[in-house]
Scaffold this motif. Sequence first.
Motif, PDB file in Angstrom:
ATOM      1  N   MET A  22       0.834  -1.192   0.000  1.00 29.23           N
ATOM      2  CA  MET A  22       0.000   0.000   0.000  1.00 29.23           C
ATOM      3  C   MET A  22       0.873   1.249   0.000  1.00 29.23           C
ATOM      4  SD  MET A  22      -3.074   1.110   2.619  1.00 29.23           S
ATOM      5  CE  MET A  22      -1.995   1.165   4.045  1.00 29.23           C
ATOM      6  N   ASP A  23       0.491   2.225  -0.833  1.00 34.39           N
ATOM      7  CA  ASP A  23       1.152   3.534  -0.867  1.00 34.39           C
ATOM      8  C   ASP A  23       0.161   4.600  -0.421  1.00 34.39           C
ATOM      9  OD1 ASP A  23       3.438   2.393  -1.793  1.00 34.39           O
ATOM     10  OD2 ASP A  23       3.188   3.037  -3.885  1.00 34.39           O
ATOM     11  N   VAL A  24       0.609   5.491   0.501  1.00 36.36           N
ATOM     12  CA  VAL A  24      -0.181   6.642   0.947  1.00 36.36           C
ATOM     13  C   VAL A  24       0.508   7.884   0.394  1.00 36.36           C
ATOM     14  CG1 VAL A  24      -1.173   7.871   2.906  1.00 36.36           C
ATOM     15  CG2 VAL A  24      -0.771   5.404   3.063  1.00 36.36           C
ATOM     16  N   ASP A  25      -0.179   8.588  -0.489  1.00 41.91           N
ATOM     17  CA  ASP A  25       0.437   9.710  -1.191  1.00 41.91           C
ATOM     18  C   ASP A  25      -0.468  10.946  -1.079  1.00 41.91           C
ATOM     19  OD1 ASP A  25       2.135  11.180  -2.772  1.00 41.91           O
ATOM     20  OD2 ASP A  25       1.496  10.284  -4.680  1.00 41.91           O
ATOM     21  N   PRO A  26       0.050  12.126  -0.620  1.00 42.89           N
ATOM     22  CA  PRO A  26       1.471  12.487  -0.409  1.00 42.89           C
ATOM     23  C   PRO A  26       2.021  12.101   0.954  1.00 42.89           C
ATOM     24  CG  PRO A  26       0.102  14.414  -0.082  1.00 42.89           C
ATOM     25  CD  PRO A  26      -0.832  13.306  -0.499  1.00 42.89           C
ATOM     26  N   GLY A  27       1.248  11.375   1.764  1.00 45.17           N
ATOM     27  CA  GLY A  27       1.772  10.910   3.047  1.00 45.17           C
ATOM     28  C   GLY A  27       1.868  11.988   4.095  1.00 45.17           C
ATOM     29  N   ARG A  28       0.857  12.853   4.168  1.00 41.74           N
ATOM     30  CA  ARG A  28       0.855  13.909   5.177  1.00 41.74           C
ATOM     31  C   ARG A  28      -0.574  14.134   5.634  1.00 41.74           C
ATOM     32  NH1 ARG A  28       2.073  19.217   1.360  1.00 41.74           N
ATOM     33  NH2 ARG A  28       0.081  19.218   0.234  1.00 41.74           N
ATOM     34  N   SER A  29      -0.733  14.969   6.667  1.00 42.81           N
ATOM     35  CA  SER A  29      -2.072  15.264   7.152  1.00 42.81           C
ATOM     36  C   SER A  29      -2.834  16.029   6.078  1.00 42.81           C
ATOM     37  CB  SER A  29      -1.987  16.095   8.437  1.00 42.81           C
ATOM     38  OG  SER A  29      -1.230  17.270   8.217  1.00 42.81           O
TER      39      SER A  29
END
Length: 680
Positions: free
Chosen positions: A589-596
Amino acid sequence: MTATAPHFGPSPSASPARRPLAAAALLAALAGLVFGLLLGGAGPASAHAALTGSDPQNGAVVGTAPQKITLAFSEGVAFGDDSVRVLDPSGERADTGTAPRGLKCGSDQEYEVPLRTGLPNGTYTVAWQAVSADSHPVSGAFTFSVGAPSKTAVALPTTDVGGGLVGTLYDIARYAAYAGFVLLAGGAAFVLACWQRGAGARPLQRLVVRGWLTLTVATLAMLVLRGPYTGSGKLADAFDLDVLKTVLDTKPGAALVSRLLLLGASALFLAVLFGAYARREDERERKDLTFGLAAGGVVIAAGIAGTWSLAEHASTGLQPGIAMPVDLLHLLAVAAWLGGLAALLVALYRTPDVDAAAVGRFSRIAFGSVLVLTATGIYQSWRQVGSWSALTGTGYGQLLLVKVGLVAVMVGIAWGSRRWTARLIRGGSAGTGDGAGASAGNGPEAGASAGSGAGTESNAGAGADAGTGAGADAGVRQVPEGASTAAAEDPVRAAQLARQRAAMATAEKKRVRDADPDRSGLRRSVLAEVGVAVVLLAVTTALTSTEPARTEEEARGSTAATAPATGGPVSVKLPFDTGGENGRGTVRMDVDPGRSGSDELHIWVDGADGKAMEVPELKVAFTLKSKNIGPLSVVPTRIGGGHWTASDVQIPMAGDWKVAVTVRTSDIDQTTVDKTVKIG
C-alpha cells in the motif's frame, strides 16, 4: 573554592582524611536519592510557554472556513496587536488584525483570533509571536486547509523570535549581567565577611567596582534591546521611545528598572565600603559599621537577585511562591561562592598581605554556599525537568547535566585545595596579613613590612620609607652611601629615593610571597577553580534562556506543531494468511502524499507466487491511539489486476498511525493485518 578546608584540619584520629570523604559520599548519596525521588514523582508544570493545541489543528482539513482560530498555550502569554497573522493561499491577511482575546480553559491558556468572512478554499498559514510569562519570546507557525490542501504563496518563518543580531547582543548582555552581579555581590561579601582589611586594597576595589559597572551597563543594554528582542528584531527599534515605553509597562521592563534603582543604592554602598569603612581605625566603630554595611549589602544583593527571580523561570509554572525565594537563594549562593572565589584569587595574586584567617573564613562560607546550591538546585531540577527522560532527552536536561558535572569538577579541585588551606590555617608560611611572616625575617622583609598598614599596594611606600639599613637599604639594590645627605638637601632627589625604596620593597615582598609553597599551591588551585567557574557561569546563564525540559516534552506531545507537516509518500508491505486455500499473500500500500490532509491510497494484492491476486473484498482503517482518533474506515475501489485505490482519504493530523488492512479471500476466509507507520 576551598569549601572543605576548615573542617579538615589536623585530628588526633588515625584517619583524619576519611571523615570528610565519608561525609561527602553520604551527602552525594542523599542528594542522588532525593533527586531520584523528586524526578520520579514529578507532576505537570511549565515555564517558557508552549503551544499545546489549536483549532483548527495543524495540518487539519475542514469543510468550511472557521470564524476564528483558537490557540492554547501551557501558560499565559502576552500578545501585541499584530502578534498573530492568518494568511490565505495568496498571502493576504485572513484575520481581522485585532489582538487575540484571552480565555482560561483548565490548565491551559486559550486565545481567540477572529477571521474575516467569505474566505476561499485552500491552505492557510497561522504565524504567531508572543512573550511568555517568564519573559522569554516564543513563536511558531502551522497550517490548515479549507476544503482541500492547495499551493500557498506564504513562506513560513525560518528564524525564531529573539534571534539575529539583536538576539546575540541581548544574550551577551544577559551573560555580562550575571557575571557583573557575581563579582559585585561576591566580592563585597568577601571583603566584609572574610577580609575586612581588604577594603583598602586597590585590586579588590577595582574587581568589585568593575562588577558594578558591568552589571549596570548590561542592564541598560537589556532594557533598550528588550523591545526589538521580543518584537521586530530590528536594532533600530532599540532607539524608538514608543517601543521603550511599551517595554516599561511589562514585568521584565519593570524588573530591569528596579535593578537600575538598586544599582544606584549599591553605588552608595561601595562608596562607604571603600571610603569611610576602609579608613576607619577605631575597632568598635569599625565593628558597628561592619554590621550596618552587611545588613544593607544583604538587602541590596537580595533585591538585585530578586529582579531575576520575579521575571524569569521561577515566576511562573509550578509553585511560584516557593520557586522565587528558592531561586533567589540559589543566585545569592552562586555569587557568594564564585564571586568570593574571584576575590580570593585577586587577593592571593595582587595583595601579598592577605592572611590565612581570611582564607579560612572564605572556606567556611564557600562550603555553606555549596550546601545551599545543592538543596536549591535539587528543587529547581525537579521543577524544571520532572522526569529522567526529560533529563537526558532535552537540551535543558543536557545542559543541567553539564552544570552538575562542572560543579563536581570544582568540588574535586577544592578537595585538593584543602591541603594548602589547612597548612595556611595552621600558621604556615603564608600568614603575612598582620606582618607576622615578614617581621619574623630580616633585611628587606622587615623594612617592607614595617609600614604594612592595611597591607595593600598603596601603602608599600610607607613600609619602604620606614626601612633601615637592615631593611629596605639592604635590599636587592643598595642605595649609595651619602644619598640620604644629598636627599636632605634636594627634595627632588628625596622623592626619587622614596620611589626607589617603594619599588624595592614591593618587589621583595612579591618575591617572598611567590616563594611560599603553600600560598603558591593555593593560588594554582584557586586559579583552576576560577577557570571552571567561568564555564559554569556561562552554562548557568544558558539555562535561563533555554526552554525548560518539562515544557519541551509537553510541546512534543501537543496536538499542534510549530511547522506544517511535510511528510513524503508512505509505503507499507503487509504479509497475510487467511488460512484457506490460496489464502497467503502480501498487501502493498502507498499513501500519497503521506501527510495530514487529503491523501490517495493505492493498494496491490500479491499472491504467494508474487503475481497479482484477486480478492473479493478489501478494507482499510486508520487509528491514532495517542489522540484516541479512529478507526477511520476506508473502502477502496477495485481497479483490476489486484489493484485497489481510494482518493480523498482525510488524515486529520500527523502522527504514528496504525494501518489495519482486512483481506477476504473466500466467503469464510478472512484476516486483518496491521502496522504502525509515520504519516506527516
